[in-house]
Design an enzyme around this catalytic site. Structure first.
Site, PDB file in Angstrom:
ATOM      1  N   ASP A 127      44.657  69.449  30.228  1.00 46.89           N
ATOM      2  CA  ASP A 127      44.430  68.226  30.989  1.00 46.89           C
ATOM      3  C   ASP A 127      42.967  67.811  31.005  1.00 46.89           C
ATOM      4  O   ASP A 127      42.659  66.653  31.258  1.00 46.89           O
ATOM      5  CB  ASP A 127      44.931  68.416  32.418  1.00 46.89           C
ATOM      6  CG  ASP A 127      46.446  68.418  32.487  1.00 46.89           C
ATOM      7  OD1 ASP A 127      47.013  67.402  32.916  1.00 46.89           O
ATOM      8  OD2 ASP A 127      47.060  69.419  32.097  1.00 46.89           O
ATOM      9  N   ASN A 152      44.400  73.690  32.270  1.00 48.45           N
ATOM     10  CA  ASN A 152      45.795  73.459  31.898  1.00 48.45           C
ATOM     11  C   ASN A 152      46.675  73.986  33.026  1.00 48.45           C
ATOM     12  O   ASN A 152      46.194  74.535  34.017  1.00 48.45           O
ATOM     13  CB  ASN A 152      46.124  74.148  30.567  1.00 48.45           C
ATOM     14  CG  ASN A 152      47.447  73.677  29.992  1.00 48.45           C
ATOM     15  OD1 ASN A 152      47.709  72.476  29.929  1.00 48.45           O
ATOM     16  ND2 ASN A 152      48.299  74.600  29.598  1.00 48.45           N
ATOM     17  N   ARG A 201      54.476  62.847  33.601  1.00 48.19           N
ATOM     18  CA  ARG A 201      53.442  63.875  33.713  1.00 48.19           C
ATOM     19  C   ARG A 201      52.998  64.243  32.308  1.00 48.19           C
ATOM     20  O   ARG A 201      53.591  63.810  31.331  1.00 48.19           O
ATOM     21  CB  ARG A 201      53.915  65.100  34.513  1.00 48.19           C
ATOM     22  CG  ARG A 201      55.369  65.423  34.522  1.00 48.19           C
ATOM     23  CD  ARG A 201      55.907  65.937  33.216  1.00 48.19           C
ATOM     24  NE  ARG A 201      55.112  67.042  32.727  1.00 48.19           N
ATOM     25  CZ  ARG A 201      55.010  67.370  31.455  1.00 48.19           C
ATOM     26  NH1 ARG A 201      55.634  66.649  30.529  1.00 48.19           N
ATOM     27  NH2 ARG A 201      54.291  68.382  31.065  1.00 48.19           N
ATOM     28  N   ARG A 235      46.364  61.277  40.760  1.00 51.35           N
ATOM     29  CA  ARG A 235      46.259  62.696  40.424  1.00 51.35           C
ATOM     30  C   ARG A 235      44.833  62.962  39.921  1.00 51.35           C
ATOM     31  O   ARG A 235      44.310  62.177  39.119  1.00 51.35           O
ATOM     32  CB  ARG A 235      47.280  63.119  39.364  1.00 51.35           C
ATOM     33  CG  ARG A 235      48.733  63.044  39.847  1.00 51.35           C
ATOM     34  CD  ARG A 235      49.678  63.773  38.921  1.00 51.35           C
ATOM     35  NE  ARG A 235      49.492  65.207  38.991  1.00 51.35           N
ATOM     36  CZ  ARG A 235      50.073  66.073  38.139  1.00 51.35           C
ATOM     37  NH1 ARG A 235      50.849  65.634  37.176  1.00 51.35           N
ATOM     38  NH2 ARG A 235      49.867  67.366  38.276  1.00 51.35           N
TER      39      ARG A 235
END
Length: 348
Positions: free
Chosen positions: A240, A250, A49, A92
């Protein structure tokens, strides 16, 4: 204590080694991968991740996916590869580094489409390795830029894990912490627990402690107290995705931290590689926000902490408005407001 790594490429074996971050901090286990299906599952289940690490892993995943691709024609080959890229991209939705890495791999194929397909496969392997190595250098450069905004003995609050475990090395938000240690500085790091998955306590606290960096873990709802006690001189978080106007996605809870930082007059820094900047997304409202399994909130480590049938809302990310951000620090430099204009400039 030795430092942890999130990703390692075994060149001789043609395999990718990932740290299983779902087992931390109680067990340090590494898993080897050599299939696209395995990489998809690793991203989906958060074995790996962190936006940069996801991007690097996806690059290798696409290479694994094309090893057995048809070699009858480029059209057949490219169609097969495109399908594997779409498959990986669905793992994702929020971290733009995932799609960025896959697009880069596809572009590389298009650039060398006149080559033999057997040679293209080798080139794709080299491109995945190149993405991996570049990420390490990017993170160190982010740290070099960010540390110019800090001083020895400062107190730093960070949220979630934008550390070495979220990248190839150094991390983004933690990069200046590692470089400060190299300089002999003594920063005092406070890591938010980061509910519900607890990345701040299970990951950030672990990696910084193992690296010999002064770290104190607090629950998310203690941030206001430590700020009021003048223990925090700066907030540094990763992200992100950065929208074109500077809004930043985030881990859930970052928005609240930014509000507190503004109230107490504490600078709010976003540490991000330029691949996290998405000029095709106009504003934070346009960023897709992943919603995850309700059990992340109601059942921790096999123990129910809420009624089994209670309704749950579990967004994995929130968006910090650009007005709450002091600066966005990238490998290409420090970006100050107005972000809409200056983000475009730094990408040129």
């Amino acid at each position: 204590m030795s430092e942890l790594f999130a990703i390692k490429w075994k060149d001789a074996d043609d395999k990718l080694v990932l740290l299983d971050q779902t087992k931390l901090p109680n067990s340090i286990e590494y898993i080897e991968y050599d299939t696209v299906e395995g990489i998809y599952d690793a991203i989906k289940t958060m074995v790996v991740r962190g936006a940069p690490a996801i991007g690097v892993t996806a690059g290798y995943g696409l290479y694994f996916g094309i090893k057995n691709a048809p070699e009858t024609s480029f059209t057949d080959f490219y169609g097969y590869v495109r399908g594997k890229a779409d498959y990986l991209n669905s793992s994702r939705p929020t971290a733009v580094n995932l799609s960025w890495a896959l697009k880069r791999m596809l572009k590389k194929i298009d650039d060398v489409k006149e080559y033999k397909i057997t040679d293209i496969k080798k080139i794709m392997r080299e491109e995945a390795i190149r993405i991996h190595h570049e990420d390490e250098q990017i993170c160190r450069t982010i740290g070099e830029n960010l540390i110019t905004l800090l001083k020895d003995d400062m107190g730093i609050l960070t949220h979630c894990n934008a550390g070495q475990l979220a990248t190839s090395k150094y991390g983004t938000a933690t990069a200046p912490m590692y470089l400060a240690k190299e300089k002999g500085w003594h920063l005092k790091i406070y890591s938010d627990e980061t509910r519900p998955r607890l990345q701040g306590s299970t990951l950030t606290a672990l990696e910084l402690q193992m690296a010999g960096i002064d770290v104190t873990t607090i629950t998310d709802n203690m941030a206001a107290v430590v700020m009021a006690q003048h223990k925090i001189d700066a907030v540094i978080v990763g992200c992100d995705r950065i929208a074109a106007n500077g809004d930043t996605a985030n881990k859930i809870g970052t928005f609240g931290v930014s509000i507190l930082a503004g109230y107490f007059g504490i600078p709010m820094y976003i540490a991000a590689p330029t691949p996290s900047i998405d000029l095709n997304t106009p504003a934070g409202l346009d960023i897709p926000i992943e919603e995850r399994d309700p059990k992340e909130i109601t059942c921790r480590f096999g123990v129910w902490t809420a009624p089994k049938d209670v309704k749950v809302y579990n967004p994995s990310f929130d968006v910090t408005p650009h007005e709450n951000i002091t600066a966005i620090v990238t490998e290409k430099g420090i970006v100050y407001p107005p972000f809409k204009e200056n983000l475009q400039k730094i990408l040129k």
